[in-house]
Design an enzyme around this catalytic site. Sequence first.
Site, PDB file in Angstrom:
ATOM      1  N   THR A  74       0.848  -1.204   0.000  1.00 15.31           N
ATOM      2  CA  THR A  74       0.000   0.000   0.000  1.00 15.31           C
ATOM      3  C   THR A  74       0.878   1.247   0.000  1.00 15.31           C
ATOM      4  O   THR A  74       0.667   2.176  -0.792  1.00 15.31           O
ATOM      5  CB  THR A  74      -0.952  -0.015   1.214  1.00 15.31           C
ATOM      6  OG1 THR A  74      -1.795  -1.162   1.091  1.00 15.31           O
ATOM      7  CG2 THR A  74      -1.800   1.238   1.280  1.00 15.31           C
ATOM      8  N   ASN A 152      -5.608  -9.571  -8.127  1.00 18.12           N
ATOM      9  CA  ASN A 152      -5.768 -10.206  -6.817  1.00 18.12           C
ATOM     10  C   ASN A 152      -7.127 -10.876  -6.622  1.00 18.12           C
ATOM     11  O   ASN A 152      -7.289 -11.692  -5.728  1.00 18.12           O
ATOM     12  CB  ASN A 152      -5.549  -9.178  -5.703  1.00 18.12           C
ATOM     13  CG  ASN A 152      -6.382  -7.929  -5.882  1.00 18.12           C
ATOM     14  OD1 ASN A 152      -6.327  -7.290  -6.926  1.00 18.12           O
ATOM     15  ND2 ASN A 152      -7.172  -7.593  -4.889  1.00 18.12           N
ATOM     16  N   GLN A 182       0.740 -10.010  -6.420  1.00 17.03           N
ATOM     17  CA  GLN A 182       0.116 -11.330  -6.523  1.00 17.03           C
ATOM     18  C   GLN A 182       0.868 -12.266  -7.468  1.00 17.03           C
ATOM     19  O   GLN A 182       0.512 -13.446  -7.570  1.00 17.03           O
ATOM     20  CB  GLN A 182      -1.341 -11.199  -6.992  1.00 17.03           C
ATOM     21  CG  GLN A 182      -2.241 -10.496  -6.009  1.00 17.03           C
ATOM     22  CD  GLN A 182      -2.539 -11.332  -4.753  1.00 17.03           C
ATOM     23  OE1 GLN A 182      -2.305 -12.541  -4.712  1.00 17.03           O
ATOM     24  NE2 GLN A 182      -3.047 -10.690  -3.725  1.00 17.03           N
ATOM     25  N   HIS A 207       4.068 -10.258   3.030  1.00 24.71           N
ATOM     26  CA  HIS A 207       3.100 -11.185   3.628  1.00 24.71           C
ATOM     27  C   HIS A 207       2.351 -12.043   2.612  1.00 24.71           C
ATOM     28  O   HIS A 207       1.644 -12.971   2.996  1.00 24.71           O
ATOM     29  CB  HIS A 207       2.148 -10.453   4.581  1.00 24.71           C
ATOM     30  CG  HIS A 207       1.095  -9.615   3.952  1.00 24.71           C
ATOM     31  ND1 HIS A 207      -0.183 -10.060   3.784  1.00 24.71           N
ATOM     32  CD2 HIS A 207       1.119  -8.357   3.468  1.00 24.71           C
ATOM     33  CE1 HIS A 207      -0.899  -9.098   3.222  1.00 24.71           C
ATOM     34  NE2 HIS A 207      -0.132  -8.054   3.022  1.00 24.71           N
ATOM     35  N   THR A 243      13.149   4.842  10.968  1.00 20.08           N
ATOM     36  CA  THR A 243      14.097   3.785  11.334  1.00 20.08           C
ATOM     37  C   THR A 243      13.652   2.464  10.705  1.00 20.08           C
ATOM     38  O   THR A 243      12.476   2.105  10.761  1.00 20.08           O
ATOM     39  CB  THR A 243      14.172   3.650  12.869  1.00 20.08           C
ATOM     40  OG1 THR A 243      14.547   4.931  13.386  1.00 20.08           O
ATOM     41  CG2 THR A 243      15.189   2.604  13.299  1.00 20.08           C
ATOM     42  N   CYS A 329      -9.230  -7.358   0.624  1.00 17.54           N
ATOM     43  CA  CYS A 329      -8.943  -5.922   0.616  1.00 17.54           C
ATOM     44  C   CYS A 329     -10.185  -5.123   0.276  1.00 17.54           C
ATOM     45  O   CYS A 329     -10.255  -3.936   0.540  1.00 17.54           O
ATOM     46  CB  CYS A 329      -7.883  -5.595  -0.414  1.00 17.54           C
ATOM     47  SG  CYS A 329      -6.474  -6.644  -0.267  1.00 17.54           S
TER      48      CYS A 329
END
Length: 389
Positions: A74, A152, A182, A207, A243, A329
Amino acid sequence: MKINNIYLDNAATTPVYNEVADVMDETLRNSFYNPSSFYKPSMETELLIQKAREDIARSLRFAPEEIYFTSGATESNNTIVKGIVDKQRKNFNIITSQLEHPSIMEVFKDLESKGVDTRYIPVDRYGNLDLEWLEDNIDENTALVSVMAANNEIGTIMDLEKIRKIIDKKNPKAVFHADYVQAYLKTNDSSIDFRNAKPDAVTITAHKIHGPKGIGVLAVRDKVKFSPLLLGGGQENSVRAGTENVSGIVGLAKAVNILQDNVDENSAKLKSLKNKLLKGLNEIDDIVINTPNNSIPGLINVSINNIKAEVLLHMLETKGIYISAGSACATHKKDSYVHKALGLTKGESEGTIRISMSEFTTEEDIDTLLKELKTCVKTLRKVLGFKKK
Ligand code: PLP
């Protein structure tokens, strides 16, 4: 990794590899130092990031300096679209397809509401892009063409090489961005090696490939000028401040390295499971297969007429089977713009389910799914008074 149920929603997210969890645990415990500091353990931590960057760059066929770690796809998608638009000074337009993930689509719609000339490539019933339309609508003012490598929701693989050719012919200066999420490491078919299209920028997320959530990459060729989304401490060559998520980065690289070694074996297994699944699904009355042949191996989307997908999902859940209605989603949105673009009827749209597998899916999982699915459909149709055509 522990999968206690029949998990068939791998397009939403995947179980984390044990090796990934182990290396992340080790990194979290022993490499907690800030990579920007100047003592030895910090520099060693920075080296971990550098090694991960090199591994991922090699896999994507970008240079290590062109890899920027982000919080996921995203953020990568938002960064490239907004970053390119921010650099434009004269008349310009940006192009995407009608089928993109909300992390592209919502940005386009937002820019459109602010007066940007946005253009959407139409698709056919199976999600194939109308590339003649693209050829007619890309012009010398096009700043960006952003297209996903595979969809997707229905799994269609896009012809990125052809898109590259159209861009080169009509406006080689337009930036070509591909959302690989995907497709990346999901198929070994050399005729659809997305990297051959040489996109100027690509997005991936960990992920979906058995890595952790909250870490992704935006890879951008050195020549492309774009503004950063996040300003701050100058990390990631001042392209993405904050960071670094060191354990996430190390975990992502581990997942990439494991999958690269297994992509042939995984693809073959998924193709065979998909054939079995398709055969079984075709035995259900009044079912429409929405996924075309040119699709990623692990995903099938079907519409079961006269069935409400959500009800079916909950029935399957009681049997320990997890699948998805459309895409995870899009669940917060009411009407699926993807279904609309594909031209699904109301009945088809309501009865749309997505089954997405991974290399951990077994033949028995598919047998159980098919058996339970057929029983649930029969029960629901009996209640609703379905008449066979
Ligand atoms: N792009 C595509 C094609 C996706 O399928 C997804 C997630 O489903 C995303 C982008 C967003 O990924 P993330 O969850 O890493 O933000």
